[in-house]
Enzyme design. Structure first.
Site, short mmCIF file in Angstrom:
data_model
loop_
_atom_site.label_atom_id
_atom_site.label_comp_id
_atom_site.label_asym_id
_atom_site.label_seq_id
_atom_site.Cartn_x
_atom_site.Cartn_y
_atom_site.Cartn_z
N ARG A 82 0.45 -1.35 0.15
CA ARG A 82 -0.17 -0.23 -0.18
C ARG A 82 0.98 1.45 0.35
O ARG A 82 1.74 1.19 0.76
CB ARG A 82 -1.31 0.16 1.45
N ARG A 151 -2.91 6.49 9.78
CA ARG A 151 -2.93 6.13 8.28
C ARG A 151 -2.76 7.04 7.78
O ARG A 151 -2.73 8.55 8.44
CB ARG A 151 -4.24 5.22 8.17
N LYS A 217 -5.45 0.39 14.44
CA LYS A 217 -4.92 2.24 13.35
C LYS A 217 -5.68 2.86 14.04
O LYS A 217 -6.48 2.67 14.77
CB LYS A 217 -5.71 0.95 12.50
N LYS A 219 -7.19 6.76 11.95
CA LYS A 219 -7.02 6.49 10.39
C LYS A 219 -7.88 8.88 10.75
O LYS A 219 -9.00 8.46 11.89
CB LYS A 219 -7.97 6.16 9.99
N CYS A 438 -14.68 -3.09 -1.93
CA CYS A 438 -13.75 -3.39 -1.44
C CYS A 438 -12.68 -4.47 -1.98
O CYS A 438 -13.38 -4.89 -2.97
CB CYS A 438 -13.20 -4.20 0.39
N CYS A 444 -8.07 -10.88 -0.40
CA CYS A 444 -7.85 -10.49 0.93
C CYS A 444 -8.25 -11.58 1.74
O CYS A 444 -9.22 -12.55 1.42
CB CYS A 444 -8.68 -9.33 1.23
N CYS A 483 -16.47 -8.54 4.06
CA CYS A 483 -16.42 -8.97 5.39
C CYS A 483 -16.78 -7.94 6.13
O CYS A 483 -16.41 -6.15 5.95
CB CYS A 483 -15.04 -9.40 5.57
N CYS A 487 -14.48 -2.42 4.44
CA CYS A 487 -13.70 -1.33 4.16
C CYS A 487 -14.03 -0.36 3.03
O CYS A 487 -13.26 0.55 2.24
CB CYS A 487 -12.37 -2.14 3.45
#
Ligand code: SRM
Ligand SMILES: Cc1cc2nc3c(=O)[nH]c(=O)nc-3n(C[C@H](O)[C@H](O)[C@H](O)COP(=O)(O)OP(=O)(O)OC[C@H]3O[C@@H](n4cnc5c(N)ncnc54)[C@H](O)[C@@H]3O)c2cc1C
Ligand SMILES: Cc1cc2nc3c(=O)[nH]c(=O)nc-3n(C[C@H](O)[C@H](O)[C@H](O)COP(=O)(O)O)c2cc1C
Ligand code: SF4
Lengths: 573, 608
Positions: A82, A151, A217, A219, A438, A444, A483, A487
């Site tokens: 990424r 991020r 994480k 954001k 996503c 994934c 899922c 995302c």
């Protein structure tokens, strides 16, 4: 430099990831060695955990898993990288490098992500170092593109108010920069930087994060009203640019958003960030840093799925955060200012910025840039990059803006768009142009159902209904995630699908069109046929009974098909 | 206790025979036999006689004949060794005093004392001697070779007429022995791939000739018949076991340019046994489509019955072409015979061509179908035609499993041969059959082909270095299964290579497991098509030359398996280079060092 505050003892054993981080010596672990091991194309779990901080994930081609197992071969291991582009801005030169690397080392495609970054899939272990080095030479990196740190900072790529944009962009870049990890591990492992023994003093090595970084994480996104394309309320810290007389005066601060949840665990839920106040422009770095240290110190380090900032806040209340923030700042944030969002999608086609340069927003299905037999999108963009003098901007909806095109260049660019049949998607329904999916399968590891590979064909079938109902030009945000991690920010889709198992999705309705209300479960575990049967009457009813300017998400609530979700806390009931 | 070569003084035939017989004996029969044999030993000095012969008919008083015969064999893939052992057994049964030895185990200067020498030798490489014949071959051709006036000899050479230097080694040996003054016993016989009948002929010849010389009245018939009888119930190359296919899968991942089949065969109840390093022979069937095309081209009657062997057994033409005859290889001898069946002058012309190349070029990549198309019109019956064809030879495959680990199974690793030549896609007969037609549940006719020249060291602590790119990996899977089974503690180092890492890393997860469990100490891999400049196993060896030499110094045994033409020669040269640099030697010394290792069986090759 932040002082450590004394904390209430954490409840529960630290999670395994906490151990890995602690033992990793600032994200080094044994990556340097395991990336060299020639007998497997993979790496051990512990190192994979750390690799995320370096912006990459070990994945495998899930389409081939079972057959390879039979063939006595290990899974088709490959790496995803990424690449951060703060605010989603890349120069034509950088675009050309991404394009080249995608072909040289990856699977020949580029994925423009929902956070305005590039992803490359299918990179083999032996090519990782070369890839990262060449990314670095293009003045981009993947450090902290993933992992328990802040991020890629999102930023509205709004082409209208170009001067505002450049200012806001400037702040998002500053934030990204300031909140990046300081460890030299990245340079050591990938860029052959000389080995430095990081001092054990957290303050020196990681002044903001410390040796174990964040619990999870983190954001940040900046929106410029009236456009909420960054889904500012889905962020841990959502910043809303406040303009007075077309001047940027500061930001409203929203905290505690997040989309992720876990099927069957009502303790986990999507949540929207809530506005706690306002701060002047130049204070924004300080505010963001302090909020992060609060999460660093209070976030749950024992149960990862409860470790996001949203849970830290919901457990203690907004007032607590605000006070804690003010204490750490040493001054008080002001009361929130007024703002108005009208939508969170993209505005397609050519528009002229206030700097008199032109911008073309083009539609890229699910952000996947590739050449197909019918459509040479990737080649076309490469050709454009070769002559383009402005920038490329990745939109939060996985689309692309060819921005700051001079009058002179416009003709050339148009000619190339023409030649490669690259369009703003006008030929598609507004529904398709408002869709996000996503990545999901096959790369994934967490996917339970298809998303990127499936949504387009589902929309083909929904479009039939749309056309019958006469809704072709009606913008309805439709989002699919493979899922519950969300995302695609599916919990904010007016129509949302979240994968449960191959071919089966939970169907959600009733999010607002502006990204300030979550959707609600409408039907559990439905397959394509049922989805279409459910949508048909809803869409026809909407076409017939909608009020002037009423959006689908609002209509289904008024019509009583679902209850409005006020807070993530009542998402499940 | 099940008799084995390992746990008894008997050779494989004897073991097979005894294992056949012993279980069938009642307790009292066994007692009697035990007594009988020990009683026999007392008369032994006066009556030396082969156990087998006696076992057949204990009451027969066999004649006392004492004539010395030496049988030397040079064999790479075991055919020659097999025949030598059979001949030796027969001659012992004839009361000859037989010395049987592989050429590399025979003291060359003992040759002076030999009166009757029977030599069975195959040809390998490009007309080269098999590995275990090389030292003896070089000795004989050197100045040190002795005068051999009082030696009588005969040579049985094994070969394959599809090679340019057909049975070259046999021819060389005969020529040289004559130069050294030795006298021919009976004329040399050159065998093609279907060597059984000619070999049996030569056996008869030499036996009766030797008997003449030994003016004895032998019981040839009864013996050989009887042995034959028992043989029939023992599975062997001449009587293959029909093994059920349990598993047949492609080891190459999607997107690979290669196909490598992993076959698991059941040998339950076959009484077949093998050791790591052995191979199995598979008798393949020709592609029915090709056969039908051939029959159509010649507008023959598929059901017409034709003779399939010298015993005159009959079979329907189609069946015979599928199962009995070789139709995919063209050889000069074949064309010569064929030329008598066509009135088309072009074939004669081709055969009379000045430069051999033209013929060779024609033969390469063509099969019988091309031949009959190119040189019609044909005369004579289908029977005349099949009469000129070779028997379809078995294909050998290194065994990829350990008997110790799974006694009821044998695994092989088969690379599919597939190519287009002269506008037609063609498949290898055996690999093509296994890849395209053989399904689990089908059976394949197989036999075990021993290979004494490719064996794990006697001592489990001895370090081993295994070099096996491509299908050359097969025997090393068997090696490691075995070593794991018996808990060997010796270090092991495996070099593997192929085209692409992701798709062609054969048996990858198994090596990973063995590395984890310490059964495999070290592994280096080379994938030639993943990088700009090609990397092969020998490059990996060079990268590790210091360690590798260190292992050699520690007494490691080096095994090389796989492609002969390129890999084996490059690897050989690389070994020499490594020994030279790391051992600070000149190339002559380095070569000696390796020759030494070969002598001590510390450098073993199974190449094809
Ligand atoms: C590429 C992208 C989706 C896309 O199609 O664009 C993506 C892809 C993945 N996300 Fe995400 N996430 C992406 C945006 C999001 C968003 C949207 C956003 O941030 O605006 C969310 C919801 C917001 C949030 O964080 O709550 C999101 C919530 C997650 C989660 C759930 C986090 C949670 O709080 O529970 C995971 C799983 C995890 O972190 O354990 C996850 C994990 C993943 C991983 C890395 C799967 C994994 O951990 O092994 C996915 C890689 C798939 C692949 O093969 O590429 N991703 N992920 C987006 C990349 C954004 C970027 O450039 O950084
Ligand atoms: C001791 C020993 C062990 C062996 N072990 C193995 C093993 O473990 N695994 C394995 O796969 N093989 C092994 N082999 C090789 C195997 O025995 C066969 O030779 C191989 O499988 C080919 O047999 P086939 O019947 O499929 O092909 P065939 O019908 O015999 O055809 C092969 C022939 O086709 C011709 N040919 C091939 N390619 C071309 C081309 N491009 N153009 C024109 N002509 C061409 C060549 O003349 C070649 O000899 C071993 C051989 C020996 C001697
Ligand atoms: C790699 C290889 C090369 C061969 N080269 C020749 C050759 O040059 N000339 C020949 O007549 N036969 C050649 N043959 C055929 C063998 O001599 C024949 O298979 C013989 O039966 C082998 O006997 P052995 O098992 O005792 O070694 C070759 C066989 C192999 C596997
Ligand atoms: S939502 Fe789930 S399936 Fe989709 S990319 Fe994120 S983690 Fe993977």
């Amino acid at each position: 430099m932040t002082k450590k505050v004394t904390l209430p003892p954490q409840t529960g054993e630290p999670s395994d990831v906490e151990r890995i981080k602690r033992e990793s010596n600032y994200l080094r672990g044994t990556l340097a060695e395991t990336m060299e091991d020639p007998i497997t194309a993979g790496i051990p779990d512990d190192d994979n955990r750390l690799l995320k901080f370096h912006g990459s994930y070990l994945q495998d081609d899930r389409d081939l898993r079972t057959e390879r197992q039979r063939q006595k071969l290990e899974p088709a291991y490959q790496f995803m990288i990424r690449v951060r582009a703060p605010g989603g801005v890349a120069t034509p030169e950088q675009w050309l490098v991404m394009d080249e690397l995608a072909h040289k080392y990856a699977n020949g495609t580029l994925k423009l992500t929902t956070r305005q970054a590039f992803q490359m899939h299918g990179i083999l272990k032996w090519n990782m170092k070369k890839t990262i080095q060449e990314i670095n030479e293009a003045l981009m990196d993947s450090l902290a593109a993933c992992g328990d740190v802040n991020r890629n900072v999102m930023c509205n790529p709004n082409p209208y108010q170009s001067d505002i944009h450049s200012e806001v962009y400037h702040w998002s870049a500053k934030l990204s920069e300031h909140l990046s990890p300081r460890t030299k591990a990245y340079h050591e492992i990938w860029l052959d930087g000389e080995k430095v023994i990081d001092s054990k003093e957290d303050e020196e090595t990681e002044p903001i994060y410390g040796a174990v970084y964040l619990p999870r994480k983190f954001k940040i996104g900046i929106a410029v009203p009236p456009n909420n394309d960054v889904d500012v309320f889905s962020q841990d810290i959502g910043l809303i640019a406040i303009l007075e007389k077309d001047e940027l005066v500061g930001f409203n601060i929203a905290v505690g958003g997040g989309m992720g949840m876990t099927h069957g665990d009502k303790e986990t839920y999507p949540q929207l960030a809530r506005v706690i106040g306002f701060c002047p422009t130049d204070k924004i770095i300080d505010v963001a840093e302090k909020l992060i240290t609060i999460q660093r110190d209070y976030g749950n380090r024992s149960v990862r799925k409860k470790a996001r900032f949203k849970y830290t806040i919901d457990a203690r209340g907004l007032n607590w955060v605000t006070e804690e923030l003010n204490n750490r700042l040493g001054w008080e944030i002001e009361a929130a200012r007024d703002y108005q969002f009208t939508h969170h999608g993209d505005r397609y086609g050519w528009v002229k910025g206030s700097n008199h340069k032109w911008n073309f927003t083009l539609f890229i299905q699910n952000g996947r840039v590739l050449d197909t037999d019918q459509n040479k999108l990737m080649t076309g963009l490469r050709e454009i990059a070769k002559i383009h003098t402005g920038e490329f901007r990745l939109s939060p909806n996985q689309n692309l803006i060819i921005s700051n095109v001079t009058k002179e260049k416009k003709q050339e660019v148009m000619a190339l768009l023409e030649e490669y049949r690259i369009t703003d998607g006008a030929q598609y329904s507004a529904l398709r142009r408002s869709s996000i999916a996503c990545v999901a399968l096959p790369t994934c590891g967490l996917a339970m159902a298809e998303a990127e590979r499936y949504l387009p064909s589902l929309i083909d079938k929904i479009e039939v209904i749309i056309d019958e109902a006469g809704l072709r030009d009606q913008e309805i945000n439709i989002r699919m995630s493979g899922c519950p991690n969300g995302c695609s920010r599916a919990p904010l889709g007016e129509i949302g699908f979240i994968g449960k198992s191959p071919g089966k999705y939970n169907m959600y309705l009733g999010a607002s069109h502006t990204g300030d209300r979550l959707n609600k479960l409408y039907k559990e575990n439905v397959g394509e046929e049922e989805i279409l049967q459910l949508l048909r009457p809803l869409l026809f009813q909407y076409a017939k009974e909608r009020k002037e300017g009423e959006h689908f998400g609002d209509f289904v609530i008024r019509a009583g098909h679902v209850k409005a979700v006020q807070s993530g806390l009542d998402f499940h009931d | 206790m099940q008799l084995q070569v390992m746990n008894s003084p008997f050779n494989q035939e004897q073991v097979d025979l005894l294992n056949q017989l012993l279980p069938k004996l009642t307790a009292e029969q066994q007692l009697w036999l035990g007594g009988y044999i020990s009683a026999l030993h007392i008369k032994e000095s006066a009556h030396p006689s082969g156990g087998v012969a006696v076992l057949e008919k204990p009451d027969v008083q066999t004649k006392i004949v004492s004539r010395e015969v030496t049988i030397l064999y040079g064999s790479q893939t075991g055919n020659g060794q097999h025949l030598a052992e059979e001949l030796s057994k027969n001659l012992k049964a004839e009361n000859f005093d037989v010395t049987l030895s592989a050429m590399n185990e025979f003291r060359p200067n003992a040759l002076k004392k030999v009166e009757h020498l029977l030599m069975i030798v195959s040809t390998h490489g490009e007309g080269d001697p098999p590995d275990n014949a090389i030292p003896f071959y070089e000795y004989l051709h050197s100045r040190r070779a002795p005068e051999l006036e009082n030696l009588q000899f005969s040579v049985l050479s094994l070969g394959d007429s599809s090679y340019e230097f057909f049975c070259q080694t046999g021819k060389d040996f005969e020529k040289r022995l004559l130069e050294l003054g030795a006298k021919p016993l009976v004329p040399r016989v050159d065998c093609d791939l279907d060597f059984d009948e000619p070999a049996q002929e030569w056996f008869k010849e030499v036996t009766s000739k030797l008997n003449e010389l030994g003016e004895s009245t032998p019981t040839v018939q009864s013996t050989s018949n009887h042995v034959a009888e028992i043989n029939r119930t023992v599975y062997s190359r001449t009587n293959p076991f029909h093994a059920e296919v349990l598993e047949n899968l492609n080891l190459n991942g999607r997107g690979s340019k290669k196909e490598t089949r992993h076959l698991e065969l059941s040998i339950e109840g076959s009484n077949l046994q093998y050791e790591p390093g052995d191979s199995i022979g598979i008798y393949p069937k020709n592609d029915p489509e090709l056969v039908d095309a051939l029959i159509a081209e010649m507008n023959w009657d598929a059901e017409e019955s034709v003779t399939v062997n010298s015993q005159g057994d009959l079979r329907a033409l189609r069946e015979a072409l599928i199962s009995n005859f070789e139709i995919t290889v063209l050889t000069k001898p074949l064309l010569q015979k064929a030329s008598t069946l066509t009135s088309n002058p072009k074939l004669q012309k081709l055969l009379e061509e000045e430069d051999e190349e033209t013929l060779k070029n024609y033969l390469y990549g063509r099969d019988l179908l091309d031949l009959v198309k190119d040189f019609a019109p044909w005369e004579g019956t289908a029977n005349d035609f099949v009469a000129i064809l070779r028997k379809i030879p078995a294909r050998l495959y290194s065994i990829a499993s350990s008997y110790e680990a799974n006694p009821d199974e044998v695994h092989v690793t088969i690379g599919t041969v597939r190519y287009t030549a002269h506008e037609r896609e063609r498949f290898g007969v055996c690999s093509g059959e296994c890849a395209r037609r053989i399904k689990p549940g089908d059976t394949l006719p197989i036999y075990v082909q021993r290979n004494a020249n490719f064996k794990l060291p006697d001592h489990p602590d001895t370090p081993i270095i295994m070099i096996g790119p491509g299908t050359g990996i097969a025997p090393f899977r068997s090696f490691l299964e075995e070593r794991e089974e018996i808990g060997a503690r010796g270090k092991s180092w495996l070099f593997f290579g192929d085209q692409h890492y992701t798709t062609d890393f054969l048996y990858q997860v198994e090596w990973q497991r063995w590395l984890k469990d310490g059964v495999l100490t070290r592994m280096d891999v080379a994938f030639s098509r993943d990088t700009d400049e090609k990397v092969y196993v020998q490059h990996k060896m060079l990268e590790n030359s210091r360690d590798l030499f260190q292992w050699l110094e520690e007494g490691a045994v080096v095994y090389v398996c796989g492609d002969e033409k390129h890999m084996a020669t490059d690897v050989h040269q690389t070994l020499v280079d490594i020994i030279e640099t790391e051992g600070k030697m000149n190339s002559a010394e380095a070569n000696d060092y390796l020759a030494q290792m070969q002598q001590q069986k510390r450098y073993q090759r199974d190449v094809y």
